[in-house]
Scaffold this motif. Sequence first.
Motif, short mmCIF file in Angstrom:
data_model
loop_
_atom_site.label_atom_id
_atom_site.label_comp_id
_atom_site.label_asym_id
_atom_site.label_seq_id
_atom_site.Cartn_x
_atom_site.Cartn_y
_atom_site.Cartn_z
N SER A 1 7.37 21.83 14.85
CA SER A 1 6.80 21.82 13.50
C SER A 1 5.94 23.06 13.27
CB SER A 1 6.01 20.55 13.24
OG SER A 1 4.81 20.53 13.97
N ALA A 2 5.22 23.48 14.30
CA ALA A 2 4.42 24.71 14.18
C ALA A 2 5.32 25.92 14.00
CB ALA A 2 3.52 24.87 15.40
N ILE A 3 6.44 25.95 14.72
CA ILE A 3 7.40 27.05 14.57
C ILE A 3 7.99 27.03 13.16
CG2 ILE A 3 9.62 27.94 15.36
CD1 ILE A 3 8.83 26.93 18.18
N GLY A 4 8.26 25.85 12.63
CA GLY A 4 8.84 25.72 11.30
C GLY A 4 7.94 26.24 10.19
N THR A 5 6.63 26.21 10.42
CA THR A 5 5.72 26.72 9.39
C THR A 5 5.83 28.23 9.22
OG1 THR A 5 3.86 26.93 10.93
CG2 THR A 5 4.04 24.85 9.69
N ALA A 6 6.52 28.90 10.14
CA ALA A 6 6.70 30.36 10.02
C ALA A 6 7.56 30.71 8.81
CB ALA A 6 7.32 30.93 11.29
N ALA B 1 12.44 27.87 19.62
CA ALA B 1 12.77 26.52 19.16
C ALA B 1 13.98 25.96 19.92
CB ALA B 1 13.06 26.53 17.66
N LEU B 2 14.99 26.79 20.16
CA LEU B 2 16.19 26.32 20.85
C LEU B 2 15.90 25.91 22.30
CD1 LEU B 2 18.85 28.86 19.56
CD2 LEU B 2 18.65 26.45 18.97
N ARG B 3 14.91 26.52 22.90
CA ARG B 3 14.61 26.25 24.32
C ARG B 3 13.61 25.12 24.53
NH1 ARG B 3 14.44 32.60 25.67
NH2 ARG B 3 16.67 32.88 25.92
N LEU B 4 13.17 24.48 23.46
CA LEU B 4 12.25 23.36 23.62
C LEU B 4 12.94 22.22 24.35
CD1 LEU B 4 10.57 23.25 20.10
CD2 LEU B 4 9.48 23.86 22.24
N ARG B 5 12.17 21.50 25.16
CA ARG B 5 12.72 20.35 25.89
C ARG B 5 12.48 19.10 25.04
NH1 ARG B 5 13.68 21.07 31.53
NH2 ARG B 5 13.09 23.17 32.14
N ALA B 6 13.42 18.84 24.17
CA ALA B 6 13.37 17.67 23.30
C ALA B 6 14.79 17.41 22.81
CB ALA B 6 12.43 17.90 22.12
N THR B 7 14.99 16.28 22.18
CA THR B 7 16.31 15.97 21.64
C THR B 7 16.60 16.88 20.45
OG1 THR B 7 15.48 14.33 20.08
CG2 THR B 7 16.05 13.55 22.31
N PRO B 8 17.87 17.10 20.13
CA PRO B 8 18.18 17.90 18.94
C PRO B 8 17.53 17.34 17.67
CG PRO B 8 20.14 17.66 20.28
CD PRO B 8 19.09 16.77 20.90
N HIS B 9 17.48 16.00 17.56
CA HIS B 9 16.83 15.40 16.39
C HIS B 9 15.35 15.76 16.36
CE1 HIS B 9 15.21 12.59 13.49
NE2 HIS B 9 14.38 12.17 14.42
N ALA B 10 14.66 15.65 17.49
CA ALA B 10 13.22 15.92 17.53
C ALA B 10 12.93 17.38 17.15
CB ALA B 10 12.66 15.60 18.91
N ILE B 11 13.72 18.30 17.66
CA ILE B 11 13.52 19.71 17.34
C ILE B 11 13.79 19.95 15.86
CG2 ILE B 11 14.34 22.07 17.76
CD1 ILE B 11 14.91 21.15 20.68
N ALA B 12 14.91 19.42 15.37
CA ALA B 12 15.28 19.62 13.96
C ALA B 12 14.28 18.96 13.02
CB ALA B 12 16.68 19.08 13.71
N ALA B 13 13.81 17.76 13.37
CA ALA B 13 12.82 17.09 12.53
C ALA B 13 11.50 17.86 12.53
CB ALA B 13 12.59 15.66 13.01
N GLY B 14 11.12 18.42 13.66
CA GLY B 14 9.90 19.23 13.72
C GLY B 14 10.00 20.48 12.86
N ILE B 15 11.11 21.18 12.99
CA ILE B 15 11.32 22.39 12.18
C ILE B 15 11.30 22.02 10.69
CG2 ILE B 15 13.01 24.16 11.54
CD1 ILE B 15 11.73 24.82 14.20
N ALA B 16 12.00 20.95 10.33
CA ALA B 16 12.05 20.52 8.92
C ALA B 16 10.66 20.16 8.41
CB ALA B 16 13.00 19.34 8.77
N ALA B 17 9.86 19.52 9.25
CA ALA B 17 8.49 19.16 8.85
C ALA B 17 7.67 20.42 8.60
CB ALA B 17 7.83 18.30 9.92
#
Length: 180
Positions: A66-71, A19-35
């Motif tokens: 978001s797929a990672i967040g479902t873990a 998740a930390l190495r994804l190429r996206a903004t911090p908001h996009a990564i955090a919003a995906g994980i939260a979703a």
Amino acid sequence: MVWPRRSFLRSAQYFTKRALRLRATPHAIAAGIAAGVFASFTPFLGFHFLLAAALAWVLGGNVVASAIGTAVGNPLTFPFIWGATLQLGKAILHGAHPGPHMPVDLGRALRHLEFSQLWEPLIKPMAVGALPLGLAVGLIFYFLTRWTVIAFREQRRKRLAERARRRAEMQSRTATATAG
């Protein structure tokens, strides 16, 4: 089948680094994980990835995150999540005094796929309880992930700058030694 090859800690570290190495903004990564975390709290097994991806898209989050967040929803956590969402849902729907309670023959209902018998006593309270609980835990994961991504990237930027400084220093020494 459920137990990871190495350990649960190693699996958690893998998902975190991924998740930390994804190429996206911090908001996009955090919003995906939260979703993904929010979707894991819903009782709709088999639809967590789809629900998480749709929610991430609406929030401007990263779909892979978001797929990672479902873990978060896994065989170890599901009993706790389901118990908490069921109890909270019952409390929201029925208050402190639930009234007459009919026992559910869960085995029979699942064998015969009688959705109507599962809806009222189980799925409906779990869905209602999943909303506030999933939202609360999702928000916690959002802020934690956003802070972690920002800190990770800052640390990485400093590490790369230091490496570039040492490389430039080494090249200037080599150039001085060759010229002299």
